[in-house]
Design an enzyme around this catalytic site. Structure first.
Site, PDB file in Angstrom:
ATOM      1  CG  ASP A  33      12.390 -33.712 -58.818  1.00  0.00           C
ATOM      2  OD1 ASP A  33      12.247 -33.525 -59.668  1.00  0.00           O
ATOM      3  OD2 ASP A  33      12.255 -33.477 -57.495  1.00  0.00           O
ATOM      4  CD  GLU A  35      16.090 -32.596 -56.787  1.00  0.00           C
ATOM      5  OE1 GLU A  35      16.702 -33.888 -56.806  1.00  0.00           O
ATOM      6  OE2 GLU A  35      15.460 -31.744 -55.711  1.00  0.00           O
ATOM      7  NE  ARG A  88      15.355  -7.241 -67.675  1.00  0.00           N
ATOM      8  CZ  ARG A  88      15.259  -8.462 -67.806  1.00  0.00           C
ATOM      9  NH1 ARG A  88      15.621  -9.400 -66.920  1.00  0.00           N
ATOM     10  NH2 ARG A  88      14.968  -8.930 -68.506  1.00  0.00           N
ATOM     11  CD  GLN A  89      14.761  -5.178 -58.082  1.00  0.00           C
ATOM     12  OE1 GLN A  89      13.976  -5.594 -58.955  1.00  0.00           O
ATOM     13  NE2 GLN A  89      14.889  -4.102 -57.679  1.00  0.00           N
ATOM     14  CG  HIS A 122      20.223  -4.115 -66.772  1.00  0.00           C
ATOM     15  ND1 HIS A 122      20.342  -3.938 -68.277  1.00  0.00           N
ATOM     16  CD2 HIS A 122      20.077  -3.578 -65.998  1.00  0.00           C
ATOM     17  CE1 HIS A 122      19.004  -3.254 -67.907  1.00  0.00           C
ATOM     18  NE2 HIS A 122      19.063  -3.177 -67.046  1.00  0.00           N
ATOM     19  CE  LYS A 184      13.549   1.764 -71.241  1.00  0.00           C
ATOM     20  NZ  LYS A 184      14.752  -0.143 -71.572  1.00  0.00           N
ATOM     21  CG  ASP A 212      18.790  -2.051 -75.331  1.00  0.00           C
ATOM     22  OD1 ASP A 212      18.900  -1.426 -74.653  1.00  0.00           O
ATOM     23  OD2 ASP A 212      17.578  -1.892 -75.312  1.00  0.00           O
ATOM     24  N   GLY A 218      11.002  -6.971 -76.067  1.00  0.00           N
ATOM     25  CA  GLY A 218      11.065  -5.870 -77.057  1.00  0.00           C
ATOM     26  C   GLY A 218      10.073  -4.762 -76.991  1.00  0.00           C
ATOM     27  CB  THR A 220      13.423  -1.797 -75.176  1.00  0.00           C
ATOM     28  OG1 THR A 220      12.713  -1.269 -73.676  1.00  0.00           O
ATOM     29  CG2 THR A 220      14.405  -0.076 -74.681  1.00  0.00           C
TER      30      THR A 220
HETATM   31  C1  R5P Z   1      17.063  -1.436 -69.993  1.00  0.00           C
HETATM   32  O1  R5P Z   1      17.690  -0.269 -69.080  1.00  0.00           O
HETATM   33  C2  R5P Z   1      17.770  -3.125 -70.706  1.00  0.00           C
HETATM   34  O2  R5P Z   1      18.645  -1.472 -71.815  1.00  0.00           O
HETATM   35  C3  R5P Z   1      16.925  -2.676 -72.191  1.00  0.00           C
HETATM   36  O3  R5P Z   1      16.719  -1.910 -73.344  1.00  0.00           O
HETATM   37  C4  R5P Z   1      15.805  -3.308 -72.134  1.00  0.00           C
HETATM   38  O4  R5P Z   1      16.723  -4.181 -70.791  1.00  0.00           O
HETATM   39  C5  R5P Z   1      14.860  -4.272 -73.187  1.00  0.00           C
HETATM   40  O5  R5P Z   1      13.975  -5.191 -72.763  1.00  0.00           O
HETATM   41  P1  R5P Z   1      12.815  -5.478 -73.469  1.00  0.00           P
HETATM   42  O6  R5P Z   1      13.194  -5.592 -74.550  1.00  0.00           O
HETATM   43  O7  R5P Z   1      12.039  -5.801 -72.415  1.00  0.00           O
HETATM   44  O8  R5P Z   1      12.155  -3.949 -73.639  1.00  0.00           O
END
Ligand code: R5P
Length: 285
Positions: A33, A35, A88-89, A122, A184, A212, A218, A220
């Site tokens: 399931d 878990e 990220r958040q 992040h 960006k 990065d 990918g 970015t």
């Molecule tokens: C963004 O602030 C991070 O430094 C990365 O550039 C980003 O999270 C990469 O994500 P993705 O490969 O989806 O573009």
């Protein structure tokens, strides 16, 4: 002091070897399931435990983390989690969003975690959510620079995040290389990103190293490669700390014929994780 991890965690193995600590593994499986199930292979008698956890893929790994931390409630824990998922958040970018980095911090701090060691989180703002646990954020860009040594003659950051620009600026003085970064912009609703050069530079026939913090979808990196393609660079090395490589995006990256190599650290194990974080992390144990 012992090192504890899921079976097969190579970073845990390397750390234990470097520090001369015993390595204990636990068994992990998933029920039909969905878990998560964890069983230690023996009783842990040591009171100080270095728990090496990979939070990728994130959701099951977080449940696994909770199960293990709960079992170690009476121990003193150093949690090594190089890729700190849900970072990220770290704030509300849009109204009414949930702050996942804070929620995860509350979960981790509800257990007896003395120190959390992570790598290129992040955003450095994530550390503010940790009130009791010592938060150590290691920067692995220098490991990447050292890995590539003299192969490149220019470094390009795919975005203008302040902390990363500062780090690379310092490294450029130490190792004597030129660098620049892209601006960006992300549409917070669609997720679509646009990248452009922050200054006029000539990269024709240059060997460019792109660094990065992570490669996720990918997008970015691909935006950066499109720019480098127009500039007629000689070659590019694509690197990051955390290589998620979702939807096989490495294949799209390799379509740019001037890309010579894709490399990331072993914060997440995959075929590109050629740079070990064991040495830098061991300095904080
Ligand atoms: C963004 O602030 C991070 O430094 C990365 O550039 C980003 O999270 C990469 O994500 P993705 O490969 O989806 O573009």
């Amino acid at each position: 002091m012992i090192v504890l991890s899921k079976e097969g965690n190579k970073l845990a193995f390397e750390l234990a070897k470097l520090k001369n600590f015993n390595l204990y593994n636990y068994f992990f499986k998933k029920f039909p399931d969905g878990e998560v199930y964890v069983r230690f292979k023996k009783v842990l008698e040591d009171n100080e435990i270095i728990f090496v956890s990979s939070l990728f893929p994130p959701n099951d790994s977080i449940v696994e983390l909770i199960l293990v931390l709960n079992e170690l409630s009476n121990k003193e824990i150093i949690l090594v989690v190089p890729y700190l998922a849900y970072s990220r958040q770290h704030r509300k970018f849009l109204e009414n969003e949930c702050i996942s980095a804070q929620a995860l911090a509350k979960v981790i701090e509800s257990f007896n975690v003395k120190k959390l060691i992570t790598v290129n989180v992040h955003s450095s703002e994530v550390s503010n959510f940790y009130k009791k646990t010592e938060f150590v954020n290691i920067d692995a860009f220098e490991e990447i620079i050292n890995h590539f040594k003299k192969k490149f003659d220019f470094v390009l950051l795919p975005d203008n995040e302040k902390d990363r620009v500062e780090v690379i600026e310092n490294l450029s003085k130490k190792y004597n290389f030129e660098f620049s970064y892209l601006i960006k912009e992300r549409d917070r609703y669609t997720g679509e990103i646009k990248s452009y050069l922050n200054e006029e530079i000539d990269l024709k026939n240059k060997k460019v190293l792109i660094i990065d913090d992570m490669i996720s979808t990918g997008s970015t990196i691909i935006n950066s490669l499109k720019i480098l393609s127009k500039m007629k660079v000689k070659s590019a090395y694509v690197s990051c700390v955390h290589g998620l490589f979702l939807n096989n995006c490495d294949k799209k990256i390799k379509k740019f014929k001037f890309v010579k190599e894709i490399v990331c650290t072993n914060s997440i194990e995959n075929k590109f994780s050629k740079i070990s974080l064991a040495r830098v992390i061991s300095n904080f144990l």
